[in-house]
Design an enzyme around this catalytic site. Structure first.
Site, short mmCIF file in Angstrom:
data_model
loop_
_atom_site.label_atom_id
_atom_site.label_comp_id
_atom_site.label_asym_id
_atom_site.label_seq_id
_atom_site.Cartn_x
_atom_site.Cartn_y
_atom_site.Cartn_z
N GLY A 1 0.81 -1.22 0.00
CA GLY A 1 0.00 0.00 0.00
C GLY A 1 0.83 1.25 0.00
O GLY A 1 2.02 1.24 0.33
N LYS B 1 -4.60 6.20 2.61
CA LYS B 1 -3.87 4.96 2.37
C LYS B 1 -4.69 4.06 1.47
O LYS B 1 -5.88 3.83 1.73
CB LYS B 1 -3.58 4.27 3.70
CG LYS B 1 -2.68 3.04 3.60
CD LYS B 1 -2.32 2.59 5.03
CE LYS B 1 -1.29 1.47 4.99
NZ LYS B 1 -0.87 1.08 6.35
N ASP C 1 5.30 -2.38 16.01
CA ASP C 1 6.30 -1.67 15.21
C ASP C 1 6.55 -0.28 15.79
O ASP C 1 6.56 0.72 15.08
CB ASP C 1 5.85 -1.57 13.75
CG ASP C 1 7.00 -1.22 12.81
OD1 ASP C 1 8.17 -1.46 13.20
OD2 ASP C 1 6.74 -0.70 11.71
#
Length: 863
Positions: free
Chosen positions: A97, A120, A213
């Protein structure tokens, strides 16, 4: 990479994804032959599609060459339209993406754009079933996360070509490490921003979402309209929902971890199951870097096996050791580290040595079970460090080392030692436990009997045969009970202390503060004699006295008592225990009135996070925490930030039939004040009226909270130019304040100030000056000359002197206010700028503009 090679790579990717998972790796190895680069690239793409990770920064293209990325960038959709959004420029690209800066078209159908967002969408051709499922999952995760420090999901849809997209809040910020260095933030200032990041992660964990993350580029810092830094957590592209059935499987899958290696936990690097401990480790790396200017390890980015071995075999050095080495011998890097923290090498080393070393290393333990158990515990230790309390993290103990020895020599040790120790320990434990439970039950039964007999004796005075026709009021029953505690409960000091506390609470709720304080004091003395200084009941009595100090305006003493209670509770209870949160809230309220707004806000937000995460079922406590965070935002005139907290708290209470009407009134009162400040008068007035009615019905006409409602209603009526009614209401408020609190209480001073404002609006200059002056005098006695509220009242009186052209007096008042506000609030604060403007108006009206030569230029508008 040329287009034919990319087409070949993508064909391999599609063919591999069509095979069962066990056959994909052998197929790619055979299909690629000796072309190891093509094999690595294909494996990376297949791994991206196999793992249920997200679409940006997920590592899907980590092994793809720069040429391939350049080719993909040529497919950019910049300048095109997606739904109602115009794509401005590409912000970032990931495995499947792209994220664009976009602008939403205005509804007037002209070529104008009004709202910048981050949009996105799935890349063209990357619309496999797995990718679409992951994309939808990320959108669902974002939709469930509503937190001030998490970028919000705003919209979503599908393009004309069938590509799904979603729209997020665009954060024009800087990674947290870069922001701290660019602005040369001190260690304390860095810890404050880190706490906000922890609060966002803690909230996500409370929603059963693990980010996986966390790194500086996903923790951005932007600045609000007031120039204050605001942390925003981004990119839940590889986040996991721990309760999702598919995700539970994915979390236990090994060998295909998706991560940013420099910030990944050891279990991520090894491809093992991950949980909340993974985020705690990553936060530890971020904190280490914020403090020391370097990461704890220099991990190889593209060799996961070597990285896993390094993490298993090496313990990170304490941050203070890293700083010591970097700053020894005049190293340029060391100089940059200390300069960026506005300190000197030796000071920075000393600052990090001890608590901060321990906090970082605890978060960075190799084994997840040895790290902080929750983000809340990490956040709490940072808070404890900042407030001078001992941190809970401890270095390795002999017990831990013995446990590791047993693990290494399990067979021999278990056979000869453990069984015997276990049997002995169990026998001892259950013998003591059963005896203790028996004794406790007997003691509680005796206490219950004593309390029942005592209450029966009190209520005998209401029996008609005893009262003989007299009406017995609640106050009479209360006084009768208080008088009989010492005689009827003689010889039962524990029960005496309990009943003193109960009756003190009732006196306090009636606004009879002197009687309440005496009972609380007596209860504390009894409990200290019975239990010593470190007991839960002693802490509870200190809380009661702190609340009493707060109600009577003795904020410094209240803060001290709450802190004493907190110190006891933190030894006895877990950091997330409701008892600890109660004392923390008390400290925050005292700090609020002592002009330490940053500390108060930090504590309020911490308590709210803990209530959400661990005590959400306690509706009253959660609503109260929401009220406090809303109030501290409102006090700093961040009205739009405050409103959601008030609305959520009010909705929460009104959804529960047993909710406290007084707490509903408290939130309605503050929400009414907020709506008045936003000039939403039609919404505000019913809340003012409802609050006053509830308080009068439950508390009577002479309670201090009724005075507060009257005072706020008077201010509202002035705002809507109903000056006669405003004056009448303000006079009633002042009368109640004086009778209930005395003439040295800060709330009485505020009531007089509002009364002066009512006279001012009606043109009665003499009365306005009189009450503005009296208000300032009372506030100086209550809070001191330097307090922000005192100087706000000084500004009011100085402005009034300006209006009647008494320039010398106006100058004296305003100069004094400016000096104090400049120190306490800074040059850009609202009251500081308004005081500068008034001083310039004084000198202009006086015909002496040169007297303001040392001042900043007057602001164009009042803040």
């Amino acid at each position: 990479m040329d287009a034919p090679r990319w087409n070949r790579l993508y064909a391999l990717f599609e063919e591999a994804c069509a095979l069962p998972e066990a056959e994909r790796f052998p197929y790619l190895r055979d299909a690629c032959g000796d072309d190891t680069a093509l094999f690595d690239e294909a494996v990376a793409l297949v791994a991206a599609d196999t793992d249920t990770h997200g679409l940006l920064d997920g590592g899907a293209l980590d092994a793809v060459t720069g040429d391939a990325l350049a080719l993909l960038s040529d497919l950019s959709l910049e300048g095109t339209q997606v739904g109602p959004y115009h794509l401005v420029r590409l912000l970032g690209t990931g495995g499947m993406g792209d994220v664009y800066l976009a602008e939403r078209a205005a509804p007037d159908e002209q070529a104008q754009f009004e709202q910048q967002v981050a949009l996105k969408l799935v890349k063209p051709g990357m619309d496999s079933r797995q990718v679409l499922r992951r994309f939808q999952q990320e959108r669902q995760i974002l939709a469930r996360l509503q937190h001030p420090h998490i970028a919000r999901l705003l919209d979503g849809g599908v393009t004309e070509r069938g590509q799904p997209y979603f729209v997020m809040e665009y954060v024009e910020g800087v990674p947290i490490d870069a922001y701290c260095d660019q602005h040369r933030l001190t260690v304390d200032e860095r810890l404050a921003l880190f706490q906000d990041a922890c609060r966002a992660v803690l909230y996500a964990h409370s929603q059963l979402v693990v980010h996986r993350d966390l790194k500086p580029s996903n923790i951005l810092v932007a600045e609000n309209a007031d120039g204050q830094p605001v942390v925003k957590l981004l990119d839940f592209g590889i986040a996991k929902v721990l309760t999702d059935e598919d995700d539970a499987t994915a979390l236990t899958r090994t060998g295909k971890a998706v991560m940013t290696p420099a910030y990944a936990s050891p279990e991520q690097v090894r491809g093992e199951p991950v949980g909340t401990g993974t985020d705690i480790y990553s936060l530890g790396v971020v904190l280490y870097e914020l403090l020391a200017g370097q990461r704890p390890y220099a991990l190889p980015e593209h060799d996961r096996l070597a990285a896993a071995q390094m993490l298993a075999e090496q313990e990170p050095e304490p941050p203070s050791t890293v700083v010591r080495r970097a700053t020894t011998g005049g190293d340029t890097t060391g100089s940059q580290i200390t300069d960026a923290r506005r300190t000197q090498p030796e000071r920075l080393r000393r600052r990090l040595t001890g608590d901060l070393d321990v906090i970082c290393l605890t978060a960075l333990r190799t084994e997840p079970e040895r790290r902080y158990p929750t983000v809340a515990a990490l956040l709490d230790d940072v808070r404890r460090h900042l407030t001078g309390l001992p941190v809970t993290a401890r270095r390795d103990t002999a017990v831990y080392r013995l446990g590791k020895f047993v693990q290494r020599h399990r067979v021999g040790v278990v056979a000869t030692v453990v069984v015997g120790v276990l049997f002995a320990a169990l026998a001892s434990f259950y013998t003591v436990q059963l005896a203790a439970e028996r004794d406790r039950a007997q003691a509680e039964a005796a206490k219950a009997t004593e309390i029942a007999a005592f209450l029966e004796g009190i209520f005998e005075v209401a029996d008609p045969s005893v009262a003989q026709g007299d009406t017995v009021t609640a106050r009479a029953l209360l006084d009768e009970g208080a008088a009989r505690i010492e005689t009827d409960l003689a010889g039962e000091p524990e029960v005496q202390a309990q009943m003193m506390t109960v009756m003190g609470n009732v006196y306090r709720s009636l606004g009879l503060y002197e009687d309440a304080e005496q009972l609380y004091t007596d209860a504390l003395a009894l409990r200290e004699t019975l239990f010593g200084p470190r007991h839960a009941d002693v802490a509870s009595s200190l809380d009661d006295l702190g609340a009493m100090d707060y109600a009577r305006g003795n904020y410094a003493q209240g803060a001290e008592r709450y802190q004493q209670a907190l110190a006891i509770k933190e030894v006895l209870f877990a950091p997330t225990d409701a008892e600890v949160l109660t004392s923390l809230t008390g400290v925050a309220r005292a700090m609020h009135w002592l002009d330490s707004l940053a500390i108060a806000e930090s504590l309020y937000v911490h308590v709210l996070d803990q209530r959400r995460a661990h005590h959400a079922a306690d509706t009253l406590a959660l609503a109260n925490a929401l009220l406090n965070v809303g109030a501290i935002n409102q006090l700093q005139r961040r009205f739009e930030d405050a409103e959601p907290y008030f609305q959520e708290g009010l909705a929460l209470l009104r959804a529960h039939s047993d909710a406290s009407p007084l707490l509903i009134a408290e939130i309605s009162n503050d929400l009414g004040v907020l709506l008045k400040n936003l000039e939403r008068y039609d919404e505000a007035e019913p809340l003012y009226r409802e609050t006053l009615a509830i308080r009068q019905r439950i508390l009577g006409d002479t309670h201090p909270r009724v005075a507060t409602s009257l005072n706020n209603l008077g201010a509202f009526l002035r705002s809507t130019e109903q000056y006669e009614e405003a004056l009448d209401v303000s006079l009633r408020a002042v009368e109640v304040y004086r009778a209930a609190l005395g003439d040295d209480h800060p709330e009485y001073a505020i009531g007089i100030n509002n009364l002066a404002s009512s006279y001012d609006r009606l043109g009665d200059v003499d009365q306005a000056l009189r009450f503005y002056g009296e208000s300032l005098a009372v506030m100086e006695r209550a809070l001191g000359s330097e307090h922000t509220t005192t100087n706000a009242l000084r500004l009011n009186l100085g402005s009034m002197m300006l209006d009647v052209e008494r320039y010398a007096e106006a100058e004296d008042l305003l100069r004094t206010a400016y000096g104090h506000l400049l120190v306490s609030q800074g040059p850009d604060a609202r009251y500081t700028k308004l005081t500068v403007k008034r001083l310039h108006q004084v000198y202009e009206g006086w015909g002496r503009p040169e007297r303001g030569a040392d001042l900043p230029p007057p602001p164009a508008e009042e803040a």
